[in-house]
Design a protein around this motif. Structure first.
Motif, PDB file in Angstrom:
ATOM      1  N   ILE A 139     -55.979  10.554  50.525  1.00  0.00           N
ATOM      2  CA  ILE A 139     -54.931  10.737  51.823  1.00  0.00           C
ATOM      3  C   ILE A 139     -53.758  11.340  50.979  1.00  0.00           C
ATOM      4  CG2 ILE A 139     -53.558   9.591  53.738  1.00  0.00           C
ATOM      5  CD1 ILE A 139     -55.394   7.235  53.280  1.00  0.00           C
ATOM      6  N   GLY A 140     -53.291  12.513  51.426  1.00  0.00           N
ATOM      7  CA  GLY A 140     -52.150  13.231  51.024  1.00  0.00           C
ATOM      8  C   GLY A 140     -52.401  14.581  51.431  1.00  0.00           C
ATOM      9  N   GLY A 141     -51.462  15.393  50.634  1.00  0.00           N
ATOM     10  CA  GLY A 141     -51.438  16.989  50.860  1.00  0.00           C
ATOM     11  C   GLY A 141     -52.267  17.820  50.405  1.00  0.00           C
ATOM     12  N   SER A 142     -52.833  18.890  50.583  1.00  0.00           N
ATOM     13  CA  SER A 142     -53.785  19.667  50.416  1.00  0.00           C
ATOM     14  C   SER A 142     -53.271  20.256  48.700  1.00  0.00           C
ATOM     15  CB  SER A 142     -53.755  20.807  51.232  1.00  0.00           C
ATOM     16  OG  SER A 142     -52.744  21.525  51.367  1.00  0.00           O
ATOM     17  N   GLY A 143     -51.914  20.465  48.567  1.00  0.00           N
ATOM     18  CA  GLY A 143     -51.867  20.972  47.109  1.00  0.00           C
ATOM     19  C   GLY A 143     -52.225  19.774  46.155  1.00  0.00           C
ATOM     20  N   ALA A 144     -51.733  18.599  46.361  1.00  0.00           N
ATOM     21  CA  ALA A 144     -52.191  17.342  45.268  1.00  0.00           C
ATOM     22  C   ALA A 144     -53.587  17.214  45.382  1.00  0.00           C
ATOM     23  CB  ALA A 144     -51.352  16.176  45.905  1.00  0.00           C
ATOM     24  N   ALA A 145     -54.380  17.395  46.302  1.00  0.00           N
ATOM     25  CA  ALA A 145     -55.948  17.153  46.461  1.00  0.00           C
ATOM     26  C   ALA A 145     -56.260  18.310  45.469  1.00  0.00           C
ATOM     27  CB  ALA A 145     -56.395  17.095  47.896  1.00  0.00           C
ATOM     28  N   ASP A 146     -55.948  19.469  45.638  1.00  0.00           N
ATOM     29  CA  ASP A 146     -56.474  20.703  44.915  1.00  0.00           C
ATOM     30  C   ASP A 146     -56.235  20.472  43.418  1.00  0.00           C
ATOM     31  OD1 ASP A 146     -57.322  22.266  47.221  1.00  0.00           O
ATOM     32  OD2 ASP A 146     -55.652  23.571  47.243  1.00  0.00           O
ATOM     33  N   LYS A 147     -55.004  19.605  43.124  1.00  0.00           N
ATOM     34  CA  LYS A 147     -54.669  19.578  41.767  1.00  0.00           C
ATOM     35  C   LYS A 147     -55.665  18.637  41.027  1.00  0.00           C
ATOM     36  CE  LYS A 147     -49.852  20.853  41.875  1.00  0.00           C
ATOM     37  NZ  LYS A 147     -48.454  20.358  41.566  1.00  0.00           N
ATOM     38  N   LEU A 148     -55.998  17.606  41.739  1.00  0.00           N
ATOM     39  CA  LEU A 148     -56.724  16.479  41.384  1.00  0.00           C
ATOM     40  C   LEU A 148     -58.223  17.042  41.150  1.00  0.00           C
ATOM     41  CD1 LEU A 148     -55.608  13.220  43.544  1.00  0.00           C
ATOM     42  CD2 LEU A 148     -55.401  13.946  41.039  1.00  0.00           C
ATOM     43  N   ILE A 149     -58.629  17.893  42.118  1.00  0.00           N
ATOM     44  CA  ILE A 149     -59.756  18.245  42.087  1.00  0.00           C
ATOM     45  C   ILE A 149     -60.093  19.117  40.639  1.00  0.00           C
ATOM     46  CG2 ILE A 149     -61.665  19.689  43.418  1.00  0.00           C
ATOM     47  CD1 ILE A 149     -60.393  18.558  45.903  1.00  0.00           C
ATOM     48  N   LYS A 150     -59.205  19.937  40.626  1.00  0.00           N
ATOM     49  CA  LYS A 150     -59.182  21.049  39.322  1.00  0.00           C
ATOM     50  C   LYS A 150     -59.014  20.184  38.273  1.00  0.00           C
ATOM     51  CE  LYS A 150     -57.783  24.945  42.050  1.00  0.00           C
ATOM     52  NZ  LYS A 150     -56.596  25.506  42.446  1.00  0.00           N
ATOM     53  N   ALA A 151     -58.555  18.910  38.189  1.00  0.00           N
ATOM     54  CA  ALA A 151     -58.420  18.405  36.780  1.00  0.00           C
ATOM     55  C   ALA A 151     -59.742  17.552  36.406  1.00  0.00           C
ATOM     56  CB  ALA A 151     -57.169  17.134  36.778  1.00  0.00           C
TER      57      ALA A 151
END
Length: 96
Positions: A37-49
């Protein structure tokens, strides 16, 4: 309900600052599924990590305030209508 229905370790809730707790977990590759639950930018960073982002199972509530989890038996035909009304009122109240 979850503890009775699922084996230990199936669902883990992590509290704390996501910016410090999540990157090491994602980088480890030990995460199979992510509910976020949160912003799309943070989700993208987590997925890419994650070392294998294409293998992640994702449930994203992007730009959302909160998430509701409803178990299937809530919608059974023999479910109490008063109980359902109370749950829906609490759900709506939580979105305000």
């Amino acid at each position: 309900a979850f503890s009775k229905a699922l084996p230990p370790g199936t669902i883990n809730f992590i509290s704390g600052s996501g910016r410090t707790t999540m990157p090491p977990l994602m980088e480890s590759g030990k995460i199979d599924s992510l509910a976020f639950i949160g912003g799309s930018g943070a989700a993208d960073k987590l997925i890419k990590a994650h070392p294998e982002p294409h293998r992640l199972k994702l449930f994203l509530q992007l730009e959302a305030k909160n998430m509701g989890v409803y178990l299937p038996d809530l919608f059974d035909s023999d479910s109490d209508d008063a109980h359902m009304d109370r749950i829906m009122k609490e759900t709506v109240a939580g979105t305000l």
